[in-house]
Design an enzyme around this catalytic site. Structure first.
Site, PDB file in Angstrom:
ATOM      1  CG  HIS A  69      54.479  29.691  73.141  1.00 37.86           C
ATOM      2  ND1 HIS A  69      53.760  30.404  74.067  1.00 37.86           N
ATOM      3  CD2 HIS A  69      54.983  28.606  73.781  1.00 37.86           C
ATOM      4  CE1 HIS A  69      53.812  29.768  75.228  1.00 37.86           C
ATOM      5  NE2 HIS A  69      54.547  28.681  75.085  1.00 37.86           N
ATOM      6  CG  ASP A  72      46.218  25.618  80.041  1.00 37.50           C
ATOM      7  OD1 ASP A  72      46.661  24.476  79.973  1.00 37.50           O
ATOM      8  OD2 ASP A  72      46.932  26.615  80.228  1.00 37.50           O
ATOM      9  NE  ARG A  88      50.292  19.802  83.643  1.00 37.24           N
ATOM     10  CZ  ARG A  88      50.738  20.388  82.528  1.00 37.24           C
ATOM     11  NH1 ARG A  88      49.954  21.220  81.853  1.00 37.24           N
ATOM     12  NH2 ARG A  88      51.956  20.147  82.087  1.00 37.24           N
ATOM     13  CB  SER A 124      49.169  23.363  78.551  1.00 47.13           C
ATOM     14  OG  SER A 124      49.298  24.637  79.123  1.00 47.13           O
ATOM     15  CE  LYS A 134      48.602  28.265  77.762  1.00 43.23           C
ATOM     16  NZ  LYS A 134      49.508  28.418  78.904  1.00 43.23           N
TER      17      LYS A 134
END
Lengths: 424, 424
Positions: free
Chosen positions: A82, A161, A168, A183, A187
């Site tokens: 990620h 999320d 947000r 968050s 995921k």
């Protein structure tokens, strides 16, 4: 009986919320029982007062359980990667084939661009024919056959999320380390890879501006991972200049191909070698130095490049049809000196403005436009020597806007390293 | 160009907002350009991070300028009185006639009940025929003629506060000292009395729970007043037990009449004498002890009582038609001992539940219901002796709910004073 006002007041007074209270807030927000204006007030209280580890574990858990979960237990070992998002960040396109060619299953769900940063899915869609919407079954079948698949989110993963993130984004509550950590990790956990390498970008071009905050975020994500039996490694990398040479969708795909063919921007090379060797080391359970040698071998013998082409073809893409705009302008340096800074944030914004990104969710991306840097930070440039090539299509750009992204000085001084730290 | 997200982020990071930034946020919220969910997030950041004096002055100024302002310069001197709201608080009904009978113009705009606290306007509406909606012209004419008028807000005073307050009420952002101070003071300044006495209730039955917070709020309101050339005096008074004997609209009007006729609950007497002598001292520019003597004289010679009757009649009310319910129940004490506490908050909630207040804005108040305390804190009560009379009409009440509001113990211990402190 729980009451949202009491929950908000509790957090405002900096008291710890119970799992039931967090669940009540999140689930009723998703159900539309709690309106946006109450959720945003709670989110701001969380931003300022923070959350305990226990609260963060509970929040992550509630997020994960708000939707479907993937089960990849039949294709172990799987390694996921990620990136917290940067400008010119095409690492997923390059790492996937390298790591898969080393024999590891790479199951990657990616997102679209957000703000000034590009998204892997948008980049892949610049390849004519490429299918980014795999079903769960196709996704798993493809990994079993060629060890690599990249899809946009499959199924209804972590819908809470998605909804909270959208709020947000418009309420000044993005910059909270606990909220960012939960968050990302919700995921990653819902998509079930057992080992996760996170490229945590730090700098003006990134969400996280300081090393201190990056360290806190890294440690928190590792904690959340461990709490959920996932091995997490975070690499803190610099995002003050764009990564590699190119910014823009088709241009970045082209750079990924070039990279795997041996033409490597030095900063991108350093990041890729580090992330790839960590992923391979985790996936094969071997030492990092041995993993690095394997990575180098797979690049040199073109197995990684061939894996990239195989993967693109498998998902329907035709690399021969990849096109970049032919309205190319060469932008020259107004001064002689060292390139001291290249403002990643501004370049990201300019790329968005010329069509490489979206201003609103409904915008259609122009895959053919972008920038290719001719000089990187640390390079010496002469007056009137080329700094950057600009690929325009329908939209225009002022020359001053792009040259202002470069800070050119007589003295080079000390430069930021590309990789700050690896945190396990 | 200003941007609401940058303003929210700035406050989240605890930086000072400029006047232009506050103005942008408030005015665009009133114009509906800024949605509730962004305003609530900004309000929460203000609640937690606070505001500087400069920010508070600016916010108050922007609030005042969001609507019309009253001009009372032709009827000097004027003294206004404000209470932060309590249970059984009928002081405005009593103070107005006393101070007016001492020769001072009392120009009072009052509100309706909020939460568990009653509002002066609701109490006055329990008198058949009483008109609470005076025009600006009638309001001023009445003051010139009889020196006393009480109306619900006339004209479009401080509309921004109205809108922001409604949002704070449902987003857990009420309890902020800077926001409370600027909300109260913007209304007081817009209604233009030159001298203001504020009865700041402290305790479980009030918005402000601790003496420390009450002191901070008092000092802030005095600062805002001085900044706007208004003389402000704050009296910190106890709100742990209901004030006086009665709770409920018509019952409180009846207690006001009784009080002015010489039948005074001791706590109410102490509060009224203190507030009245401060108001008279300010209004006539005389020493507080001389003011107190004048106040006593006007009560003893019934001038204050007659002023009350004159004022009610002038606004159309018929005191002979004032009715309280005849479904009266005498609630006996379950124990023998000293009354140590009477829970004002719970009694206020029960009064609301039996119809004396509103659950939602649309509810219609039952003026005839309420409670009359037979015992006050400090009194000795025998088992089966009457604690309280309950006046019910359409709604029911459990006996345990009402007796549970009384804490009866063998030892009395130390009691709270009624008046904690006067802050000028």
């Amino acid at each position: 009986m729980l009451d949202i006002l009491e929950i908000i007041n509790k957090k405002r007074e900096n008291k710890e919320l119970t799992k039931e209270e967090i669940k009540y807030a999140i689930n009723n927000y998703v159900n539309k029982e709690i309106p946006d204006y109450q959720m945003s007030s709670l989110l701001m209280a969380i931003c300022i007062n923070g959350m305990s580890d226990e609260e963060i574990f509970n929040l992550t858990d509630i997020m994960i359980n708000s939707g479907e979960k993937l089960d990849l237990s039949m294709i172990n070992p799987t390694v996921d990667k990620h990136s917290t998002g940067g400008v010119g960040d095409k690492t997923t396109l390059i790492l996937g084939p390298i790591v898969a060619s080393c024999g590891i299953n790479v199951c990657k769900m990616s997102g679209r661009g957000l703000g000034h940063t590009g998204g892997t899915i948008d980049k892949l869609e610049s390849i004519p024919g490429f299918n980014v919407n795999l079903t769960k079954e196709d996704f798993i079948k493809q990994i079993k056959e060629i060890k690599l698949a990249i899809t946009s989110q499959t199924g209804n993963l972590v819908p809470a999320d998605k909804k909270v993130y959208a709020l947000r984004d418009v309420t000044g509550t993005v910059e909270s380390i606990p909220l960012i950590a939960s968050s990302i990790m919700s995921k990653k956990i819902a998509s079930d890879a057992s080992k996760i390498v996170i490229d945590l970008k730090v700098g003006e071009g990134a969400l996280i501006k300081t090393k201190e905050d990056a360290k806190k975020l890294a440690e928190l994500m590792i904690k959340i991972g461990n709490h959920n039996n996932k091995e997490v490694v975070c690499v803190l990398t610099d995002m003050n200049e764009p990564l590699g040479f190119s910014i823009g969708n088709a241009l970045e795909v082209r750079e990924a191909l070039d990279f795997l063919d041996g033409n490597m921007a030095p900063d991108l090379k350093e990041v890729i070698y580090k992330l790839a060797s960590l992923m391979v080391s985790l996936g094969l359970n071997i030492k990092e130095e041995n993993a690095l040698n394997l990575v180098k071998e797979k690049i040199e013998n073109k197995e990684a490049l061939n894996k990239f082409k195989e993967f693109i073809k498998y998902q329907g893409g035709d690399l021969d049809k990849l096109t970049v705009s032919d309205r190319v302008f060469s932008i020259k340096s107004p001064y002689t000196g060292f390139v001291k800074e290249i403002d990643a944030l501004k370049i990201g914004e300019l790329a968005k403005n010329i069509g490489a990104g979206r201003q609103t969710k409904e915008d259609i991306i122009d895959y053919s436009v972008g920038f290719v840097l001719s000089k990187k930070v640390g390079d010496y440039v002469l007056q009137d020597e080329e700094l950057v090539k600009v690929y325009l299509n329908k939209k225009d750009l002022s020359i001053a806007d792009i040259t202002n992204c470069f800070k050119i000085e007589n003295e080079l001084g000390e430069l930021n390293p590309i990789i700050y730290e690896v945190i396990k």
